[in-house]
Design a protein around this motif. Structure first.
Motif, mmCIF file in Angstrom:
data_model
loop_
_atom_site.group_PDB
_atom_site.id
_atom_site.type_symbol
_atom_site.label_atom_id
_atom_site.label_comp_id
_atom_site.label_asym_id
_atom_site.label_seq_id
_atom_site.Cartn_x
_atom_site.Cartn_y
_atom_site.Cartn_z
ATOM 1 N N ARG A 98 -2.617 -24.918 16.089
ATOM 2 C CA ARG A 98 -3.373 -23.637 15.695
ATOM 3 C C ARG A 98 -4.144 -23.517 16.817
ATOM 4 N NH1 ARG A 98 -3.597 -22.843 10.187
ATOM 5 N NH2 ARG A 98 -4.896 -21.002 10.510
ATOM 6 N N GLU A 99 -3.514 -22.301 17.726
ATOM 7 C CA GLU A 99 -4.206 -21.672 18.778
ATOM 8 C C GLU A 99 -5.667 -21.089 18.443
ATOM 9 O OE1 GLU A 99 -4.857 -21.620 22.842
ATOM 10 O OE2 GLU A 99 -3.258 -22.420 21.794
ATOM 11 N N SER A 100 -5.469 -20.668 17.268
ATOM 12 C CA SER A 100 -6.903 -19.895 16.769
ATOM 13 C C SER A 100 -7.887 -20.773 16.330
ATOM 14 C CB SER A 100 -6.332 -18.982 15.497
ATOM 15 O OG SER A 100 -6.023 -19.722 14.494
ATOM 16 N N ALA A 101 -7.447 -22.196 16.054
ATOM 17 C CA ALA A 101 -8.570 -23.255 15.960
ATOM 18 C C ALA A 101 -9.360 -23.684 16.833
ATOM 19 C CB ALA A 101 -7.896 -24.427 15.243
ATOM 20 N N GLN A 102 -10.650 -22.765 17.188
ATOM 21 C CA GLN A 102 -11.358 -22.959 18.378
ATOM 22 C C GLN A 102 -12.558 -24.273 17.796
ATOM 23 O OE1 GLN A 102 -11.306 -21.771 21.344
ATOM 24 N NE2 GLN A 102 -9.512 -20.702 20.442
ATOM 25 N N PHE A 103 -12.704 -24.343 16.501
ATOM 26 C CA PHE A 103 -13.452 -25.189 15.989
ATOM 27 C C PHE A 103 -13.067 -25.728 14.911
ATOM 28 C CE2 PHE A 103 -16.560 -22.802 18.374
ATOM 29 C CZ PHE A 103 -17.295 -23.505 19.049
ATOM 30 N N VAL A 104 -13.047 -27.037 14.660
ATOM 31 C CA VAL A 104 -12.442 -27.708 13.479
ATOM 32 C C VAL A 104 -13.703 -28.710 12.863
ATOM 33 C CG1 VAL A 104 -10.719 -29.163 12.387
ATOM 34 C CG2 VAL A 104 -10.077 -27.655 14.275
ATOM 35 N N THR A 173 -12.491 -27.344 7.466
ATOM 36 C CA THR A 173 -12.381 -25.876 7.620
ATOM 37 C C THR A 173 -12.053 -25.743 9.276
ATOM 38 O OG1 THR A 173 -14.641 -25.625 8.047
ATOM 39 C CG2 THR A 173 -14.033 -25.412 5.893
ATOM 40 N N LEU A 174 -11.400 -24.678 9.430
ATOM 41 C CA LEU A 174 -11.273 -24.207 11.049
ATOM 42 C C LEU A 174 -11.335 -22.714 11.308
ATOM 43 C CD1 LEU A 174 -7.960 -22.768 11.337
ATOM 44 C CD2 LEU A 174 -7.399 -24.879 10.700
ATOM 45 N N GLY A 175 -11.794 -22.543 12.447
ATOM 46 C CA GLY A 175 -12.018 -21.110 12.568
ATOM 47 C C GLY A 175 -12.192 -20.418 14.215
ATOM 48 N N HIS A 176 -12.244 -19.295 14.384
ATOM 49 C CA HIS A 176 -12.207 -18.995 16.017
ATOM 50 C C HIS A 176 -13.745 -19.082 16.266
ATOM 51 C CE1 HIS A 176 -13.926 -15.483 13.773
ATOM 52 N NE2 HIS A 176 -14.269 -15.118 14.801
ATOM 53 N N SER A 177 -14.849 -19.218 15.709
ATOM 54 C CA SER A 177 -16.208 -19.446 16.285
ATOM 55 C C SER A 177 -16.768 -20.508 15.312
ATOM 56 C CB SER A 177 -16.888 -18.198 16.091
ATOM 57 O OG SER A 177 -17.233 -17.778 14.789
ATOM 58 N N ALA A 178 -17.776 -20.958 15.974
ATOM 59 C CA ALA A 178 -18.843 -22.058 15.068
ATOM 60 C C ALA A 178 -19.329 -21.335 13.784
ATOM 61 C CB ALA A 178 -20.100 -22.544 15.777
ATOM 62 N N ALA A 179 -19.599 -20.172 14.201
ATOM 63 C CA ALA A 179 -20.472 -19.437 12.779
ATOM 64 C C ALA A 179 -19.120 -19.340 11.631
ATOM 65 C CB ALA A 179 -20.761 -18.194 13.266
ATOM 66 N N ALA A 232 -25.241 -14.708 9.506
ATOM 67 C CA ALA A 232 -25.935 -16.039 9.068
ATOM 68 C C ALA A 232 -26.281 -16.808 10.178
ATOM 69 C CB ALA A 232 -25.039 -16.611 8.169
ATOM 70 N N TRP A 233 -25.301 -16.809 11.085
ATOM 71 C CA TRP A 233 -25.416 -17.852 12.420
ATOM 72 C C TRP A 233 -26.710 -17.769 13.165
ATOM 73 C CZ3 TRP A 233 -23.365 -22.295 13.411
ATOM 74 C CH2 TRP A 233 -23.338 -22.951 14.442
ATOM 75 N N PRO A 234 -27.206 -16.767 13.513
ATOM 76 C CA PRO A 234 -28.577 -16.850 14.406
ATOM 77 C C PRO A 234 -29.794 -17.356 13.453
ATOM 78 C CG PRO A 234 -27.394 -14.512 14.556
ATOM 79 C CD PRO A 234 -26.689 -15.476 13.463
ATOM 80 N N GLY A 235 -29.566 -17.035 12.092
ATOM 81 C CA GLY A 235 -30.335 -17.559 11.440
ATOM 82 C C GLY A 235 -30.552 -19.014 11.223
ATOM 83 N N LEU A 236 -29.123 -19.591 11.374
ATOM 84 C CA LEU A 236 -29.189 -21.184 11.134
ATOM 85 C C LEU A 236 -29.569 -21.620 12.428
ATOM 86 C CD1 LEU A 236 -25.611 -20.989 9.407
ATOM 87 C CD2 LEU A 236 -27.528 -22.078 8.546
#
Length: 249
Positions: A98-104, A173-179, A232-236
């Motif tokens: 998955r090329e879109s999986a920047q973070f896993v 989970t996987l995503g295009h960003s850490a957030a 949410a990410w900046p608050g985290l």
């Protein structure tokens, strides 16, 4: 520690976000000593990725301590630590497919493992469950993930989903960003916690209608990848700065 001279600004930003994910997992009580793993793709054409130093507690991990490995699992740069071989199998499979999986992000939380052991898996009994259910798949347990042959089956089971329940094992989970990746895990983990709590009450559970679940699929990208994750990410990160500073060193 400042950004090392041999690390690009793009890679350093990814390292800081990945170290934050590890510390946030610990802060939320999602860690399992040293035995789970979160990874990130290194920007550039080399197909390298970053993963935790095997033996370091999640709350200790920093941007500079992360281990960079290639697609064969070999360390690209010197490190005093090895990487978890099971972690490499699982994460390399997803990153390769998955090329879109920047973070896993893969965890062994109590609630996550408990629900993964239930035949029906995640039930549509809470608002929190609806968003994971819009993009959730399952992978049957094959033992400790040390067999490279399992990678093909894991990727097949994952399909186009961005959340995976590993039966008798845990959550991914996987995503295009850490957030994005964190918010998906938060929703999935919270849905599992609610399910275990609701089942413990012993009363008959009210399931949300299939029509509502179908409708939520159209909204899931906006909630799981859009403004929700970004807000949410900046608050985290501010919470980390107050409670466990230093991930970005």
């Amino acid at each position: 520690m400042a950004q090392p001279s041999h690390v690009s600004p793009e890679e350093w930003a990814v390292r800081c976000d990945l170290a934050a994910l590890y510390r946030l997992a610990a802060l939320h009580g999602w860690d399992d000593l040293i035995f789970t793993h979160i990874s990130a793709r290194v920007p550039g054409p080399a197909h390298h990725f970053l993963i935790n130093p095997y033996g370091m507690m999640f709350e200790e991990i920093t941007a500079s301590s992360l281990v960079k490995v290639d697609q064969a699992g070999a360390k690209v740069e010197p490190s005093d630590y090895d990487v978890n071989p099971a972690g490499f199998i699982i994460h390399s499979a997803v990153h390769e497919a998955r090329e879109s999986a920047q973070f896993v992000m893969h965890l062994h939380t109590v609630a996550g493992v408990a629900v993964s052991a239930q035949r029906e898996g995640l039930l549509p009994i809470s608002q929190h469950s609806l968003f994971p259910l819009a993009s959730l798949s399952y992978h049957d347990y094959e033992g400790v993930a040390l067999n490279p042959d399992e990678k093909v089956r894991l990727v097949t089971d994952l399909g186009n989903a961005s959340l995976l329940m590993l039966r008798n094992h845990g959550l991914l989970t996987l995503g295009h960003s850490a957030a994005d990746t964190f918010l998906k895990m938060f929703m999935l983990q919270r849905a599992c916690e609610i399910q275990i709590a609701a089942q413990a009450g012993g009363a008959e559970l009210i399931r949300i209608s299939p029509a509502i679940l179908a409708g939520i699929r159209a909204q899931s990208d906006k909630v799981m990848r859009g403004s929700g994750a970004g807000l949410a990410w900046p608050g985290l990160l501010r919470r980390l700065a107050r409670q466990n500073p230093g991930h970005d060193t």
